[in-house]
Write an enzyme that holds these catalytic residues in place. Sequence first.
Site, PDB file in Angstrom:
ATOM      1  N   ASP A  14       8.199   5.235  -1.027  1.00 21.20           N
ATOM      2  CA  ASP A  14       7.810   6.362  -2.078  1.00 21.20           C
ATOM      3  C   ASP A  14       6.120   6.173  -1.671  1.00 21.20           C
ATOM      4  O   ASP A  14       5.427   5.755  -1.437  1.00 21.20           O
ATOM      5  CB  ASP A  14       8.215   4.339  -2.876  1.00 21.20           C
ATOM      6  CG  ASP A  14       7.589   4.890  -4.360  1.00 21.20           C
ATOM      7  OD1 ASP A  14       7.625   6.268  -4.945  1.00 21.20           O
ATOM      8  OD2 ASP A  14       7.439   4.000  -5.038  1.00 21.20           O
ATOM      9  N   ASP A  53       3.493   6.626  -5.422  1.00 24.55           N
ATOM     10  CA  ASP A  53       2.841   6.123  -6.291  1.00 24.55           C
ATOM     11  C   ASP A  53       2.884   4.454  -6.537  1.00 24.55           C
ATOM     12  O   ASP A  53       3.790   4.102  -5.839  1.00 24.55           O
ATOM     13  CB  ASP A  53       3.247   6.507  -7.225  1.00 24.55           C
ATOM     14  CG  ASP A  53       3.559   7.926  -7.766  1.00 24.55           C
ATOM     15  OD1 ASP A  53       2.561   8.624  -6.621  1.00 24.55           O
ATOM     16  OD2 ASP A  53       3.849   9.112  -8.962  1.00 24.55           O
TER      17      ASP A  53
END
Length: 296
Positions: free
Chosen positions: A90, A92
Amino acid sequence: MEALISSRIVPLQVPCTNLSSRFADLSCLELRRYPCRGRVSIMNHPKLLRQVTASVQPQEELSALGHDGNVVPSKEIQNLWRNAEAVCFDVDSTVCVDEGIDELAEFCGAGKAVAEWTARAMGGSVPFEEALAARLSLFKPSLSKVEEFLEKRPPRLSPGIAELVKKLRANKIDVYLISGGFRQMINPVASILGIPRENIFANNLLFGNSGEFSGFDENEPTSRSGGKAKAVQQIRKGRLYKTMAMIGDGATDLEARKPGGADLFICYAGVQLREAVAAKADWLIFKFEPLINSLD
């Protein structure tokens, strides 16, 4: 690049005594923000990335929350990690310390309202596609505004991520970025980390002939709930990987651990600890060093 949680990171003040040696080096870290002023080029100035340190929780608090068991992984989980042929991150609050859409919204003057929608999406309380459309409708970023944002606020990497990606690549392990954020904001991150553009799965902002905001590409798998899981499955099917790992902080990252997708989900809580996600992780980490050391 997941209960209502503000995307703003508040430094956690905790005592530095009476902690086990395993967490002693984690107990007093805090996140510091370093604003970047002036016009800069992200692509040509990788040194502009600020290495920041994220808040963590001591072992006593983890035990109370019921997460102590997966902070120290089993041998089976460690072996899965060591044998992974591909690792998906991922972006963010994992690769980067910020929630990109929240930062862009703040830059455009709609930070608080958008951050609330982000918390709902990452917590899994609303469908991701609903939250994405709602957030963008609140500030409708133009192409010129996005470009100005990227110049004035270059991405900030989480501590240790560059070293981990370097280690993975040295070990011939493929690295992917899978994000509900936007390619326009993730491409500079990939360039700094040496990750090929074709290894990015993310959303794409759309603009009209005059650069006005016109929406986002709904054909991207990451634009809707379950999209990260579909992206991981697509990668695995196309590349025939035997073992894959997913690293992230939110509910959409956890979803990627399923048959035909990731074999292992590692929850990175160095920026945000989302309890419901951390409780279901195979391995809960607050720094990337344990993953780096496990690859030696």
